[in-house]
Design a protein around this motif. Structure first.
Motif, PDB file in Angstrom:
ATOM      1  N   UNK A 114       9.851  -2.269 -11.572  1.00  0.00           N
ATOM      2  CA  UNK A 114      10.095  -3.711 -11.456  1.00  0.00           C
ATOM      3  C   UNK A 114       8.878  -4.463 -10.924  1.00  0.00           C
ATOM      4  N   UNK A 115       7.797  -3.738 -10.659  1.00  0.00           N
ATOM      5  CA  UNK A 115       6.570  -4.392 -10.194  1.00  0.00           C
ATOM      6  C   UNK A 115       6.749  -5.133  -8.891  1.00  0.00           C
ATOM      7  N   UNK A 116       7.525  -4.562  -7.983  1.00  0.00           N
ATOM      8  CA  UNK A 116       7.826  -5.255  -6.729  1.00  0.00           C
ATOM      9  C   UNK A 116       6.618  -5.217  -5.806  1.00  0.00           C
ATOM     10  N   UNK A 117       6.127  -6.382  -5.493  1.00  0.00           N
ATOM     11  CA  UNK A 117       5.053  -6.572  -4.521  1.00  0.00           C
ATOM     12  C   UNK A 117       5.475  -7.669  -3.559  1.00  0.00           C
ATOM     13  N   UNK A 118       5.068  -7.534  -2.314  1.00  0.00           N
ATOM     14  CA  UNK A 118       5.487  -8.447  -1.260  1.00  0.00           C
ATOM     15  C   UNK A 118       4.317  -9.340  -0.879  1.00  0.00           C
ATOM     16  N   UNK A 119       4.626 -10.575  -0.485  1.00  0.00           N
ATOM     17  CA  UNK A 119       3.582 -11.510  -0.080  1.00  0.00           C
ATOM     18  C   UNK A 119       2.781 -10.928   1.087  1.00  0.00           C
ATOM     19  N   UNK A 120       1.473 -11.109   1.042  1.00  0.00           N
ATOM     20  CA  UNK A 120       0.608 -10.541   2.065  1.00  0.00           C
ATOM     21  C   UNK A 120       0.059 -11.634   2.980  1.00  0.00           C
ATOM     22  N   UNK A 147       0.837  -1.205   0.000  1.00  0.00           N
ATOM     23  CA  UNK A 147       0.000   0.000   0.000  1.00  0.00           C
ATOM     24  C   UNK A 147       0.867   1.247   0.000  1.00  0.00           C
ATOM     25  N   UNK A 148       1.965   1.212   0.746  1.00  0.00           N
ATOM     26  CA  UNK A 148       2.871   2.349   0.777  1.00  0.00           C
ATOM     27  C   UNK A 148       3.468   2.636  -0.585  1.00  0.00           C
ATOM     28  N   UNK A 149       3.928   1.582  -1.268  1.00  0.00           N
ATOM     29  CA  UNK A 149       4.498   1.755  -2.608  1.00  0.00           C
ATOM     30  C   UNK A 149       3.457   2.320  -3.564  1.00  0.00           C
ATOM     31  N   UNK A 209      12.029   2.724  -9.097  1.00  0.00           N
ATOM     32  CA  UNK A 209      12.597   1.383  -9.269  1.00  0.00           C
ATOM     33  C   UNK A 209      11.615   0.324  -8.788  1.00  0.00           C
ATOM     34  N   UNK A 210      11.009   0.562  -7.624  1.00  0.00           N
ATOM     35  CA  UNK A 210      10.062  -0.410  -7.068  1.00  0.00           C
ATOM     36  C   UNK A 210       8.877  -0.610  -8.012  1.00  0.00           C
ATOM     37  N   UNK A 260      13.825  -6.741   1.156  1.00  0.00           N
ATOM     38  CA  UNK A 260      15.225  -6.348   1.047  1.00  0.00           C
ATOM     39  C   UNK A 260      15.845  -6.910  -0.229  1.00  0.00           C
ATOM     40  N   UNK A 261      15.661  -8.211  -0.454  1.00  0.00           N
ATOM     41  CA  UNK A 261      16.292  -8.852  -1.606  1.00  0.00           C
ATOM     42  C   UNK A 261      15.739  -8.293  -2.913  1.00  0.00           C
ATOM     43  N   UNK A 262      14.427  -8.164  -2.993  1.00  0.00           N
ATOM     44  CA  UNK A 262      13.831  -7.688  -4.245  1.00  0.00           C
ATOM     45  C   UNK A 262      14.157  -6.219  -4.504  1.00  0.00           C
ATOM     46  N   UNK A 263      14.151  -5.409  -3.467  1.00  0.00           N
ATOM     47  CA  UNK A 263      14.392  -3.972  -3.651  1.00  0.00           C
ATOM     48  C   UNK A 263      15.837  -3.671  -4.010  1.00  0.00           C
ATOM     49  N   UNK A 264      16.773  -4.521  -3.586  1.00  0.00           N
ATOM     50  CA  UNK A 264      18.185  -4.262  -3.864  1.00  0.00           C
ATOM     51  C   UNK A 264      18.675  -4.929  -5.142  1.00  0.00           C
ATOM     52  N   UNK A 265      18.089  -6.021  -5.528  1.00  0.00           N
ATOM     53  CA  UNK A 265      18.631  -6.816  -6.632  1.00  0.00           C
ATOM     54  C   UNK A 265      18.548  -6.118  -7.981  1.00  0.00           C
ATOM     55  N   UNK A 266      17.672  -5.139  -8.113  1.00  0.00           N
ATOM     56  CA  UNK A 266      17.527  -4.422  -9.375  1.00  0.00           C
ATOM     57  C   UNK A 266      18.247  -3.075  -9.357  1.00  0.00           C
ATOM     58  N   UNK A 267      18.973  -2.792  -8.283  1.00  0.00           N
ATOM     59  CA  UNK A 267      19.669  -1.514  -8.167  1.00  0.00           C
ATOM     60  C   UNK A 267      20.971  -1.542  -8.960  1.00  0.00           C
ATOM     61  N   UNK A 268      21.226  -0.464  -9.669  1.00  0.00           N
ATOM     62  CA  UNK A 268      22.515  -0.307 -10.349  1.00  0.00           C
ATOM     63  C   UNK A 268      23.528   0.410  -9.462  1.00  0.00           C
ATOM     64  N   UNK A 269      23.039   1.342  -8.636  1.00  0.00           N
ATOM     65  CA  UNK A 269      23.945   2.166  -7.839  1.00  0.00           C
ATOM     66  C   UNK A 269      23.493   2.215  -6.393  1.00  0.00           C
ATOM     67  N   UNK A 270      24.458   2.449  -5.487  1.00  0.00           N
ATOM     68  CA  UNK A 270      24.175   2.519  -4.057  1.00  0.00           C
ATOM     69  C   UNK A 270      25.096   3.545  -3.417  1.00  0.00           C
TER      70      UNK A 270
END
Length: 330
Positions: free
Chosen positions: A176-182, A78-80, A172-173, A192-202
Motif C-alpha cells: 500500500x506504499x504506506x509512508x508517514x509524514x516526517x 526506515x523501519x518499514x 501490507x505496509x 494507526x489509521x493507514x496501517x489498519x484501513x487496508x486490513x482485511x482480517x484482524x
C-alpha cells in the motif's frame, strides 16, 4: 522474509531508557524469529553507543540503522524499508516489552495469517514504575480471526488499536506504499489509521506486551506540548482528511476512516480552544482553522460543527486542559 517479527525502535536521545528497552529483547529465544531495528534518529547523546553494544552482543537480534534526524515518522519509514519480518511493529526507545509475553506472542504469530494482530499494553507511571494493564472490552472477540470491516465500527473497539498494540503484515505496509509524514510529532495517529484501513482480517490476542512509560512532562501528548506543536498536529489533521476522502474503502471501513478523521479534528479544537492558555491566540487559530475546513472539507466541517461549538463554549467558560480532564473523570 527471514524473520517472523520485525520491531522498529525509533530512538532520539534516549540514553536514560534505551538499555531497559533493548534488554527486554536480548534473549537467545528470539534469535530465529525477531529482529529489532534500532533506528538512531541523529541522537547527540550515547544512544548510538548503547545500541552498538547490543548489536555486538546479539547480532542475530539487533541491527542499527544510523540516520540523520527526521522525526518519529522517519524512524517508522526506515523501519518499514529495512524490515525482513513477516510482521512489523513499533516500540519507542523509552519503552519496553514484557519478555515472557513476547514469547507467547511469537507462538501465536506462527499460527496466524491475519493482516493485523492486536494485543494489550500496560501503562507504567515513570515515578512509581507501577501501572495498569489496559484490557480489551468484554465485547471484543479474541483468539480468532475476524474480518476487520465487521468489527472496526463495533462500539469502541478501535480505541484498543494503538501504535503500542498493533502488529501489521510488512507486505501490507509495502504493497500500500504506506509512508508517514516526517519531521513532525503526532504521526502515531496517521500510522494507526493507514496501517489498519487496508486490513482485511484482524486477530485480537489477550496478551499484555507493550510497557508504555507515562507521566513524562516532555511527552508530546502533554497539553503545553500540544499547543507548542499545534502546527504539527494540524499537518497530521490535514493528512487524515485527505486520506479519509480518498477512494477504495468498503462502506464499513469508509465509516471507520471518516470517524478517525472526525476524532482528530475534534482533538484539534481542544488544542486550540482549551489547551492554549493564551485564549485570544487560541480563538484566532481556531477560527482560521474552521474557515479553512469549511472551504476545503465541507463534509467534515458539518460533521464537527457541534463539537466546535461545544469547545468554543468551554473556551469562553475558561475551561483549560486540567479542568477538561476533571470533567471527563481523569
Amino acid at each position: 522474509m527471514s524473520k517472523l517479527l520485525t520491531v522498529a525502535m525509533p530512538c532520539y536521545n534516549v540514553e536514560t531508557y534505551l538499555e531497559r528497552g533493548l534488554s527486554s529483547f536480548a534473549d537467545p529465544r528470539f534469535s530465529d524469529d525477531v529482529e529489532v531495528l534500532i533506528v538512531n534518529d541523529g541522537s547527540t547523546d550515547s544512544t548510538k553507543e548503547i545500541a552498538e553494544r547490543f548489536v555486538a552482543a546479539y547480532p542475530s537480534i539487533f541491527r542499527l540503522i544510523d540516520k540523520e534526524n527526521g522525526g518519529h515518522g522517519s524512524g517508522i519509514n526506515a523501519g518499514i524499508a529495512h524490515a525482513t519480518g513477516k510482521y512489523f511493529r513499533i516500540v519507542d526507545g523509552d519503552d519496553w516489552v514484557a519478555t515472557e509475553n513476547l514469547v507467547l506472542l511469537l507462538e501465536r504469530l506462527r499460527g496466524i495469517d491475519s493482516d493485523i494482530v492486536v494485543d494489550e499494553r500496560r501503562e507504567v507511571d515513570m515515578s512509581s514504575m507501577e501501572g495498569d494493564v489496559i484490557r480489551f472490552p468484554d465485547y471484543i472477540e479474541t483468539d480468532r480471526e475476524l474480518r476487520f470491516e465487521d468489527v472496526c465500527n463495533e462500539r469502541d473497539t478501535e480505541s484498543s488499536i494503538t501504535i503500542h498494540t498493533l502488529t501489521t503484515k510488512t507486505e501490507l505496509l509495502r504493497k500500500r506504499g504506506i509512508r508517514i509524514r516526517e519531521g513532525i510529532f503526532y504521526v502515531d495517529y496517521e500510522y494507526i489509521v493507514k496501517a489498519t484501513s487496508f486490513a482485511n482480517t484482524v486477530t485480537f490476542l489477550p496478551i499484555e506486551l507493550y510497557q508504555y512509560l507515562v507521566g513524562n512532562a516532555n511527552q508530546s501528548v502533554a497539553a503545553e506540548n500540544w499547543v507548542k506543536r499545534y502546527a504539527h498536529h494540524e499537518t497530521v489533521v490535514r493528512e487524515m482528511l485527505l486520506f479519509a476522502e480518498s477512494d477504495g474503502f468498503s462502506e464499513p471501513v469508509g465509516r471507520y476512516v471518516t470517524r478517525k478523521a472526525q476524532l482528530i479534528v475534534n482533538t484539534h479544537y481542544n488544542v486550540l480552544l482549551i489547551f492554549d492558555k493564551d485564549r485570544k491566540r487560541g480563538m484566532r487559530r481556531a477560527r482560521e482553522f474552521r474557515l479553512w475546513l469549511e472551504k476545503s472539507h465541507p463534509r467534515f466541517a458539518a460533521l464537527t460543527a457541534r463539537r466546535y461549538r461545544q469547545a468554543a463554549v468551554l473556551h469562553y467558560l475558561g475551561v483549560d486542559a486540567d479542568k477538561l480532564a476533571r470533567i471527563k473523570g481523569r
